[in-house]
Design an enzyme around this catalytic site. Structure first.
Site, PDB file in Angstrom:
ATOM      1  N   ASN A  43      27.403  24.988 -21.146  1.00  0.00           N
ATOM      2  CA  ASN A  43      27.392  24.258 -22.410  1.00  0.00           C
ATOM      3  C   ASN A  43      25.937  24.201 -22.881  1.00  0.00           C
ATOM      4  O   ASN A  43      25.151  23.444 -22.343  1.00  0.00           O
ATOM      5  CB  ASN A  43      27.955  22.844 -22.173  1.00  0.00           C
ATOM      6  CG  ASN A  43      27.800  21.943 -23.392  1.00  0.00           C
ATOM      7  OD1 ASN A  43      27.506  22.409 -24.498  1.00  0.00           O
ATOM      8  ND2 ASN A  43      27.998  20.644 -23.186  1.00  0.00           N
ATOM      9  N   GLY A  76      22.850  15.169 -17.422  1.00  0.00           N
ATOM     10  CA  GLY A  76      21.461  15.272 -17.861  1.00  0.00           C
ATOM     11  C   GLY A  76      20.531  14.282 -17.183  1.00  0.00           C
ATOM     12  O   GLY A  76      19.394  14.089 -17.605  1.00  0.00           O
ATOM     13  N   GLU A  89      33.490  14.774 -15.999  1.00  0.00           N
ATOM     14  CA  GLU A  89      32.050  14.643 -16.189  1.00  0.00           C
ATOM     15  C   GLU A  89      31.668  13.168 -16.195  1.00  0.00           C
ATOM     16  O   GLU A  89      31.736  12.514 -17.248  1.00  0.00           O
ATOM     17  CB  GLU A  89      31.628  15.289 -17.509  1.00  0.00           C
ATOM     18  CG  GLU A  89      31.912  16.766 -17.588  1.00  0.00           C
ATOM     19  CD  GLU A  89      30.921  17.478 -18.493  1.00  0.00           C
ATOM     20  OE1 GLU A  89      30.321  18.465 -18.035  1.00  0.00           O
ATOM     21  OE2 GLU A  89      30.727  17.037 -19.642  1.00  0.00           O
ATOM     22  N   GLU A 114      29.138  13.353 -25.062  1.00  0.00           N
ATOM     23  CA  GLU A 114      28.184  13.192 -26.167  1.00  0.00           C
ATOM     24  C   GLU A 114      28.920  13.071 -27.501  1.00  0.00           C
ATOM     25  O   GLU A 114      28.501  12.332 -28.398  1.00  0.00           O
ATOM     26  CB  GLU A 114      27.180  14.363 -26.165  1.00  0.00           C
ATOM     27  CG  GLU A 114      26.177  14.198 -25.029  1.00  0.00           C
ATOM     28  CD  GLU A 114      25.603  15.494 -24.484  1.00  0.00           C
ATOM     29  OE1 GLU A 114      25.685  16.534 -25.144  1.00  0.00           O
ATOM     30  OE2 GLU A 114      25.064  15.448 -23.352  1.00  0.00           O
ATOM     31  N   HIS A 124      33.715  16.052 -25.256  1.00  0.00           N
ATOM     32  CA  HIS A 124      32.519  15.899 -24.424  1.00  0.00           C
ATOM     33  C   HIS A 124      31.978  14.470 -24.599  1.00  0.00           C
ATOM     34  O   HIS A 124      32.077  13.904 -25.685  1.00  0.00           O
ATOM     35  CB  HIS A 124      31.457  16.927 -24.834  1.00  0.00           C
ATOM     36  CG  HIS A 124      30.298  16.970 -23.891  1.00  0.00           C
ATOM     37  ND1 HIS A 124      29.255  16.074 -23.953  1.00  0.00           N
ATOM     38  CD2 HIS A 124      30.033  17.788 -22.842  1.00  0.00           C
ATOM     39  CE1 HIS A 124      28.392  16.348 -22.975  1.00  0.00           C
ATOM     40  NE2 HIS A 124      28.844  17.382 -22.289  1.00  0.00           N
ATOM     41  N   LYS A 164      24.795  23.122 -25.602  1.00  0.00           N
ATOM     42  CA  LYS A 164      24.515  21.981 -26.498  1.00  0.00           C
ATOM     43  C   LYS A 164      23.721  22.484 -27.724  1.00  0.00           C
ATOM     44  O   LYS A 164      23.947  23.595 -28.176  1.00  0.00           O
ATOM     45  CB  LYS A 164      23.790  20.865 -25.750  1.00  0.00           C
ATOM     46  CG  LYS A 164      24.500  20.499 -24.444  1.00  0.00           C
ATOM     47  CD  LYS A 164      24.023  19.221 -23.834  1.00  0.00           C
ATOM     48  CE  LYS A 164      24.741  19.010 -22.510  1.00  0.00           C
ATOM     49  NZ  LYS A 164      24.460  17.724 -21.896  1.00  0.00           N
ATOM     50  N   SER A 191      24.751  17.463 -13.928  1.00  0.00           N
ATOM     51  CA  SER A 191      23.590  17.878 -13.132  1.00  0.00           C
ATOM     52  C   SER A 191      23.930  18.891 -12.038  1.00  0.00           C
ATOM     53  O   SER A 191      23.393  18.818 -10.927  1.00  0.00           O
ATOM     54  CB  SER A 191      22.880  16.655 -12.549  1.00  0.00           C
ATOM     55  OG  SER A 191      22.426  15.814 -13.590  1.00  0.00           O
TER      56      SER A 191
HETATM   57  C1  PEP Z   1      27.287  18.649 -19.755  1.00  0.00           C
HETATM   58  O1  PEP Z   1      26.777  18.134 -20.726  1.00  0.00           O
HETATM   59  O2  PEP Z   1      28.408  19.169 -19.847  1.00  0.00           O
HETATM   60  C2  PEP Z   1      26.534  18.637 -18.496  1.00  0.00           C
HETATM   61  C3  PEP Z   1      27.179  18.675 -17.386  1.00  0.00           C
HETATM   62  O3  PEP Z   1      25.156  18.565 -18.583  1.00  0.00           O
HETATM   63  P1  PEP Z   1      24.080  18.682 -17.359  1.00  0.00           P
HETATM   64  O4  PEP Z   1      24.526  19.833 -16.499  1.00  0.00           O
HETATM   65  O5  PEP Z   1      22.784  18.938 -18.046  1.00  0.00           O
HETATM   66  O6  PEP Z   1      24.121  17.375 -16.623  1.00  0.00           O
END
Ligand code: PEP
Length: 257
Positions: free
Chosen positions: A12, A178, A172, A100, A98, A14, A218
């Site tokens: 992803n 992040g 998630e 976000e 997601h 973003k 992460s």
């Molecule tokens: C995401 O936003 O789907 C995600 C898992 O981000 P990160 O790997 O940066 O934590």
């Protein structure tokens, strides 16, 4: 496993990368996975890069996805992009709900449900994201949050009594996105197992067995193997580490059991 679920590693992006950076990245990833089998790979660039990245993905096994869509096929929806438009530029997948989108843009389960249903009808594979915040986890509400999100965002499917064969779920935990804080493999497994059992209870055992559940939060080359060794973790949705060929390739390679 009774059913062999094919691992999926999804990136992803973003709101990141220029067109040139995106093309270089997918070229390097495509070069690095030559000869590697048994894992599906997906990249999800911003809307404006999709058609361009599709060109760079020709003759590679890497799939293309978007990060969001609107549920209507066309009309007066300024600033929105429909599932038909995503199909037209060669997307096979779309990330929906997601955290976000939920937290920064006010997406509700009801809206996400419409998107999941529309994507499914069009033949796009939805990657439905669910996950609890730190506050919710610390107050013992994780399973309640997950079941509420599943119930709300799969309402059409529940009423139809069947879950699209292609649909993918991503667990998630918001506190792990992040932040550099990964859920432990046990914490992730517990949530994935809960989700699979929920699907078995609300649809059927067969669909639950075939459901791919990705972990996101992460994920790095260093932690993917221990996550993938868990029974109910079938791949990863990767944010930050999907923006560099080294780390994305490291995750893809280390995801192989
Ligand atoms: C995401 O936003 O789907 C995600 C898992 O981000 P990160 O790997 O940066 O934590």
């Amino acid at each position: 496993h009774m059913t062999q679920r094919r691992p999926l590693i999804a990136g992803n992006w973003k709101m990141n990368l220029t067109l040139d950076q995106g093309v270089s990245l997918v070229r390097e990833v495509a070069g690095g996975i030559q000869g590697l089998e048994g894992v599906d790979i997906l990249v999800c660039p911003p809307f404006t890069a999709l058609i361009h990245i599709r060109g760079a993905l020709e003759n590679t096994p890497i799939h293309l996805g978007a990060q969001n869509m609107h549920w209507e096929s066309s009309g007066a929806f300024t600033g929105e992009v429909s599932g038909n438009m995503l199909l037209e530029v060669g997307c096979s997948h779309v990330i929906l709900g997601h955290s976000e989108r939920r937290l920064l843009f006010g997406e509700t389960d009801e809206l996400i449900d419409r998107k999941v249903s529309s994507a499914t009808d069009l033949g796009l594979t939805p990657i439905l994201c669910v996950g609890e915040t730190l506050e919710q986890r610390e107050s013992g509400q994780t399973f309640e949050v997950l079941s509420d999100q599943l119930e709300g965002s799969l309402d059409h499917a529940l009423r139809a009594g069947s879950l699209a064969p292609a649909l993918i779920i991503a667990y998630e935990p918001v506190w792990a996105i992040g932040t550099g804080k990964t859920a432990t493999p046990d914490q992730a497994q517990e949530a994935h197992s809960f989700i699979r059992q929920w699907i078995a209870g609300h649809f059927d055992e067969g669909r639950a067995e075939s459901l791919r559940i990705l972990y996101g939060g992460s994920v790095k080359p260093e932690n993917i193997a221990s996550l993938m060794s868990q029974d109910d973790i079938d791949g990863a949705l990767v944010g930050g580490a999907s923006l560099k060929a080294d780390s994305f390739l490291g995750i893809i390679r280390n995801s192989k059991q």
